[in-house]
Design a protein around this motif. Sequence first.
Motif, PDB file in Angstrom:
ATOM      1  N   GLN B  22     -14.483 -12.846  33.699  1.00 29.99           N
ATOM      2  CA  GLN B  22     -14.697 -12.889  32.256  1.00 29.99           C
ATOM      3  C   GLN B  22     -15.974 -12.146  31.873  1.00 29.99           C
ATOM      4  OE1 GLN B  22     -13.838 -16.336  29.831  1.00 29.99           O
ATOM      5  NE2 GLN B  22     -15.954 -16.456  29.202  1.00 29.99           N
ATOM      6  N   PHE B  23     -17.028 -12.348  32.666  1.00 29.00           N
ATOM      7  CA  PHE B  23     -18.312 -11.703  32.398  1.00 29.00           C
ATOM      8  C   PHE B  23     -18.178 -10.188  32.496  1.00 29.00           C
ATOM      9  CE2 PHE B  23     -22.534 -10.283  34.018  1.00 29.00           C
ATOM     10  CZ  PHE B  23     -23.268 -10.596  32.887  1.00 29.00           C
ATOM     11  N   ASP B  24     -17.578  -9.710  33.601  1.00 26.34           N
ATOM     12  CA  ASP B  24     -17.420  -8.264  33.792  1.00 26.34           C
ATOM     13  C   ASP B  24     -16.595  -7.649  32.675  1.00 26.34           C
ATOM     14  OD1 ASP B  24     -18.793  -8.481  36.075  1.00 26.34           O
ATOM     15  OD2 ASP B  24     -17.081  -8.218  37.437  1.00 26.34           O
ATOM     16  N   THR B  25     -15.554  -8.355  32.279  1.00 27.37           N
ATOM     17  CA  THR B  25     -14.674  -7.821  31.247  1.00 27.37           C
ATOM     18  C   THR B  25     -15.420  -7.687  29.925  1.00 27.37           C
ATOM     19  OG1 THR B  25     -12.903  -8.999  32.346  1.00 27.37           O
ATOM     20  CG2 THR B  25     -12.412  -8.095  30.200  1.00 27.37           C
ATOM     21  N   ALA B  26     -16.168  -8.736  29.577  1.00 28.53           N
ATOM     22  CA  ALA B  26     -16.903  -8.701  28.313  1.00 28.53           C
ATOM     23  C   ALA B  26     -17.905  -7.556  28.325  1.00 28.53           C
ATOM     24  CB  ALA B  26     -17.616 -10.025  28.088  1.00 28.53           C
ATOM     25  N   SER B  91     -34.543 -15.127  30.591  1.00 27.46           N
ATOM     26  CA  SER B  91     -34.705 -16.586  30.509  1.00 27.46           C
ATOM     27  C   SER B  91     -33.380 -17.288  30.727  1.00 27.46           C
ATOM     28  CB  SER B  91     -35.236 -17.002  29.137  1.00 27.46           C
ATOM     29  OG  SER B  91     -36.381 -16.286  28.819  1.00 27.46           O
ATOM     30  N   ALA B  92     -32.317 -16.734  30.121  1.00 34.40           N
ATOM     31  CA  ALA B  92     -31.016 -17.370  30.288  1.00 34.40           C
ATOM     32  C   ALA B  92     -30.616 -17.364  31.754  1.00 34.40           C
ATOM     33  CB  ALA B  92     -29.967 -16.634  29.441  1.00 34.40           C
ATOM     34  N   GLN B  93     -30.854 -16.252  32.414  1.00 33.78           N
ATOM     35  CA  GLN B  93     -30.484 -16.171  33.835  1.00 33.78           C
ATOM     36  C   GLN B  93     -31.241 -17.203  34.652  1.00 33.78           C
ATOM     37  OE1 GLN B  93     -31.445 -12.086  34.508  1.00 33.78           O
ATOM     38  NE2 GLN B  93     -29.320 -11.389  34.287  1.00 33.78           N
ATOM     39  N   LYS B  94     -32.499 -17.457  34.246  1.00 35.38           N
ATOM     40  CA  LYS B  94     -33.306 -18.418  35.012  1.00 35.38           C
ATOM     41  C   LYS B  94     -33.163 -19.835  34.472  1.00 35.38           C
ATOM     42  CE  LYS B  94     -37.306 -16.158  35.141  1.00 35.38           C
ATOM     43  NZ  LYS B  94     -38.585 -15.615  35.534  1.00 35.38           N
ATOM     44  N   ASN B  95     -32.215 -19.994  33.544  1.00 43.00           N
ATOM     45  CA  ASN B  95     -31.949 -21.329  32.994  1.00 43.00           C
ATOM     46  C   ASN B  95     -33.109 -21.890  32.181  1.00 43.00           C
ATOM     47  OD1 ASN B  95     -29.893 -23.022  32.616  1.00 43.00           O
ATOM     48  ND2 ASN B  95     -29.823 -23.828  34.704  1.00 43.00           N
ATOM     49  N   GLN B  96     -33.967 -21.014  31.622  1.00 45.84           N
ATOM     50  CA  GLN B  96     -35.091 -21.497  30.815  1.00 45.84           C
ATOM     51  C   GLN B  96     -34.691 -21.435  29.342  1.00 45.84           C
ATOM     52  OE1 GLN B  96     -37.799 -18.556  32.135  1.00 45.84           O
ATOM     53  NE2 GLN B  96     -38.422 -19.715  33.950  1.00 45.84           N
ATOM     54  N   MET B  97     -34.140 -22.549  28.856  1.00 40.74           N
ATOM     55  CA  MET B  97     -33.565 -22.536  27.516  1.00 40.74           C
ATOM     56  C   MET B  97     -34.614 -22.381  26.432  1.00 40.74           C
ATOM     57  SD  MET B  97     -30.543 -22.290  27.799  1.00 40.74           S
ATOM     58  CE  MET B  97     -30.580 -21.568  29.392  1.00 40.74           C
ATOM     59  N   LYS B  98     -35.791 -22.896  26.693  1.00 40.53           N
ATOM     60  CA  LYS B  98     -36.834 -22.785  25.690  1.00 40.53           C
ATOM     61  C   LYS B  98     -37.229 -21.313  25.522  1.00 40.53           C
ATOM     62  CE  LYS B  98     -40.794 -25.282  24.075  1.00 40.53           C
ATOM     63  NZ  LYS B  98     -42.151 -25.268  24.649  1.00 40.53           N
ATOM     64  N   THR B 189     -22.908 -14.836  28.821  1.00 40.52           N
ATOM     65  CA  THR B 189     -22.274 -13.565  28.458  1.00 40.52           C
ATOM     66  C   THR B 189     -22.601 -13.097  27.037  1.00 40.52           C
ATOM     67  OG1 THR B 189     -20.489 -14.304  29.881  1.00 40.52           O
ATOM     68  CG2 THR B 189     -20.060 -12.351  28.547  1.00 40.52           C
ATOM     69  N   PRO B 190     -22.467 -13.971  26.026  1.00 45.33           N
ATOM     70  CA  PRO B 190     -22.760 -13.492  24.670  1.00 45.33           C
ATOM     71  C   PRO B 190     -24.198 -13.009  24.518  1.00 45.33           C
ATOM     72  CG  PRO B 190     -21.561 -15.547  24.574  1.00 45.33           C
ATOM     73  CD  PRO B 190     -21.952 -15.349  25.999  1.00 45.33           C
ATOM     74  N   VAL B 191     -25.138 -13.653  25.203  1.00 47.74           N
ATOM     75  CA  VAL B 191     -26.530 -13.208  25.115  1.00 47.74           C
ATOM     76  C   VAL B 191     -26.634 -11.802  25.677  1.00 47.74           C
ATOM     77  CG1 VAL B 191     -28.917 -13.807  25.652  1.00 47.74           C
ATOM     78  CG2 VAL B 191     -27.176 -15.612  25.563  1.00 47.74           C
ATOM     79  N   GLU B 192     -26.041 -11.608  26.828  1.00 49.76           N
ATOM     80  CA  GLU B 192     -26.125 -10.317  27.496  1.00 49.76           C
ATOM     81  C   GLU B 192     -25.498  -9.199  26.659  1.00 49.76           C
ATOM     82  OE1 GLU B 192     -26.731  -9.828  31.196  1.00 49.76           O
ATOM     83  OE2 GLU B 192     -26.293  -7.668  31.064  1.00 49.76           O
ATOM     84  N   ILE B 193     -24.315  -9.442  26.108  1.00 52.93           N
ATOM     85  CA  ILE B 193     -23.675  -8.322  25.412  1.00 52.93           C
ATOM     86  C   ILE B 193     -24.327  -8.079  24.044  1.00 52.93           C
ATOM     87  CG2 ILE B 193     -21.480  -8.497  26.645  1.00 52.93           C
ATOM     88  CD1 ILE B 193     -20.263  -9.703  24.208  1.00 52.93           C
ATOM     89  N   THR B 194     -24.854  -9.123  23.417  1.00 49.50           N
ATOM     90  CA  THR B 194     -25.599  -8.874  22.181  1.00 49.50           C
ATOM     91  C   THR B 194     -26.849  -8.074  22.495  1.00 49.50           C
ATOM     92  OG1 THR B 194     -24.800 -11.000  21.419  1.00 49.50           O
ATOM     93  CG2 THR B 194     -26.534  -9.997  20.130  1.00 49.50           C
TER      94      THR B 194
END
Lengths: 568, 216
Positions: B22-26, B91-98, B189-194
């Motif tokens: 799903q990630f690759d496709t997006a 941050s998203a990749q490292k799970n740091q939501m703040k 995924t949405p963070v990355e593609i935006t």
Amino acid sequence: MATAEVSPASTGTKKTFKVKRYIPSENPKKTFFTEERGLWAWLTTVDHKKIGLMYLGSVTFFFLLGGILALLLRTELLTPAQTFIEADTYNQFFTLHGAIMVFFVLVPSIPAALGNFVLPMQLGAKDVAFPRLNLASLYIYIIGAIFTFIALASNGLDTGWTFYTPYSTESTSSVIWVTMGVFILGFSSILTGTNFIATIHKLRAPGITWSKLPLNIWALYATSIMQVLATPVLAITLLLLTMERFLGIGIFDPSLGGDPVLFQHFFWFYSHPAVYIMIVPGFGIISEVITTFSKKHIFGYWAIALSSLAIAFIGFLVWGHHMFTSGQSAVATSVFSFLTFLVGIPTGIKILNWVATLYKGSIEMKTPMVYVFVFLFLFSIGGFTGIMLGALSADIHLHDTYYVVAHFHYVMMGGTLIALLAGLHYWWPKMTGKMYNEFQAKIGAALIFIGFNMTFLPQFIMGSQGMPRRYYNYIDQFTIFHQTSTIGSYILGVGFLLIAYYLAKSLMSGERAGSNPWGSRGLEWQSTSPPDLHNFDHTPVVINGPYDYHKPMEEFQLGLANAHDEKH
Amino acid sequence: MANHSTSHPTHVQHHFVDSDQQFDTAKLGMWVFLVNEILFFGGLFCAYIVYRAWYPELFQMAALELNTFWGAVNTVVLIGSSLTVAMAIRSAQKNQMKGLKINLLITIALAVVFMVIKGFEYAHKFELGIFPGDFYTYEGLDHPQANVFFGIYYMLTGVHALHVLIGIGLIFWIYLRARKGEFNSEYYTPVEITGLYWHLVDLIWIFLFPLLYLIE
Ligand code: HEM
Ligand SMILES: [Cu+2]
């Protein structure tokens, strides 16, 4: 239970899967028609099959509209002087006829209607990559259509489908509504293209390597690339045209220092690739149908697959052949003329490979195959006359005459539309689960073939004798050609009505079609007719090419065996 | 029925085999869309090239009317926002939501600053009578085709500004979803593609700035 070593699309490395044979039911209880029923479910569906059918309905509606306009135009041309409409009305009719047929019918027809239905099935996928975008593209198409209707209801449009400046910046008709409509429509085309590219790259079932892709997929792939690369240029062109009308920014206006020929460059940079956006999906259908009804491996798989990409590439370099008489430099015209000849090569390669596929095949003349022969005949004429138009000296004489009109009708109608009819008759049993009346269908094909040639052959002759296009009256010398042409168009009209009649009838009282009435090896036929909501009730696994008719059917009906099966 | 009963994490749509697919496709879909954007702007750049070749002296004179200082500031602002959007993805990749939320907010703020500066630039032009096309009344530029330059200027910067506005909307939407805790290191995924989209918007400005403001 057997095993097969294949490579899934997502990884590319070979893996061993446990597979078993899945024989599709001939009498499915659950299909995509019986699940998720009701108007609301259809309007909000993300199922590629329902979206494809809704596209098919919209395209048919516009084809009817464009067709009625065409018959009105031909009727006006029955007599040399005015027959029954005013010159201004005539201008409006041919503009709307052209714009509707190109932008609302041919561009979306094969990819968005038939392609949407069969592409995921041929890939063994459950849906396209972005199902919601797919639905969005349908609604964007409809919004674009509404804009065009607003134009119709207000002042119409009389610029010709090419919207050439400076006239389109001055005309009092509703240019902005239509250009905005086409601008919006472009996004629907871009979304479909993007969706298909991602689907083809990422959603192939295990075993479908690039060398096992059906040629229909290669064709849709090449088309999608062109849609993504060319349509944005049309979008910006139409935006500039709109701004020119609103604000007079002057880019295309000579009195402000701009250049109207720049508009032509921009327009054809899209619209020449667009003619291939229209025809290349047709090529895909021909490859599928011709193999199924010759029961034989396609001749020159790679030649056909790669020539689609070659056409997509060269197609971007020939736009200048529409402007040989617009005051381009001599160098530019010569280069464009040479490149135009080049584009005939990959097209010719395809034709020769199709004909070679027939050789020693066991040919079955079912309706889709009849349309393939009609296609080969008509499209070849269209292609050859295109080469003649690409020759500079000839084009100076033939440009803006009925010869060009005949050329592009032979390729667009004789090519794309006939291929669409071939595909429609080919996949109709899959889409609806019903068989149409074969005899009536052949009569229909015959009427179309005769009507078509009667309509457009005379146009080559009068064009070469100097009959200009886009005129509502003419000198007496051309009467006989115009009248033959008009009568031919009525025959065509009857042919289409007949098709509409027996297809509609088949829905109500047609015989049940089996899962694979043509004995095709294509993956889309290894599911029930009509298919289940998720296309297959297993994950298909593919070990053979799509045209390996020398291999037994059971090797084409494999799917992943799951843990659940093993327990029993 | 094997193919719809496998254990899917909730963010994976039913037609994908797994999260990676799903990630690759997006991502592929977004790249294709960006190519399409480049051709969209390509048409305008093409018009620019043609007219600059025809009226080189006009482009030099007209560029002097543009405020290089504020153009440069805007360039820095946008490059900064590209950095923060990249940090948001990190941050998203490292799970740091703040970190994700803060970086998204800074990106939005920078984009708004860009739009405000652009708004002041436009307002200044309008005061002088430098309107697009027919409405052009400025007399300070002694060239008969001065309006063509500004036609191109307004189209290029206007279409770009529209992209910035859409970007602000998208990033804000991502921010709202981040606040609801929809993302984690497994699914962003949405963070990355935006982010990909936003980088393109910046990149286009990086071309626009020298082409319009820095003509010598
Ligand atoms: C072998 C390939 C082809 C060649 C060499 C070719 C060549 C040409 C040339 C040179 C012209 C310009 C004639 C003029 O205006 O003086 C032309 C016009 C045109 N062609 Fe083709 N063509 C080919 C295939 C196609 C296909 C496949 C389509 C569409 C499916 C198509 C659609 C058109 C249209 C719509 C026009 C006229 C546009 C207008 O002025 O309104 N052509 N072609
Ligand atoms: Cu062309």
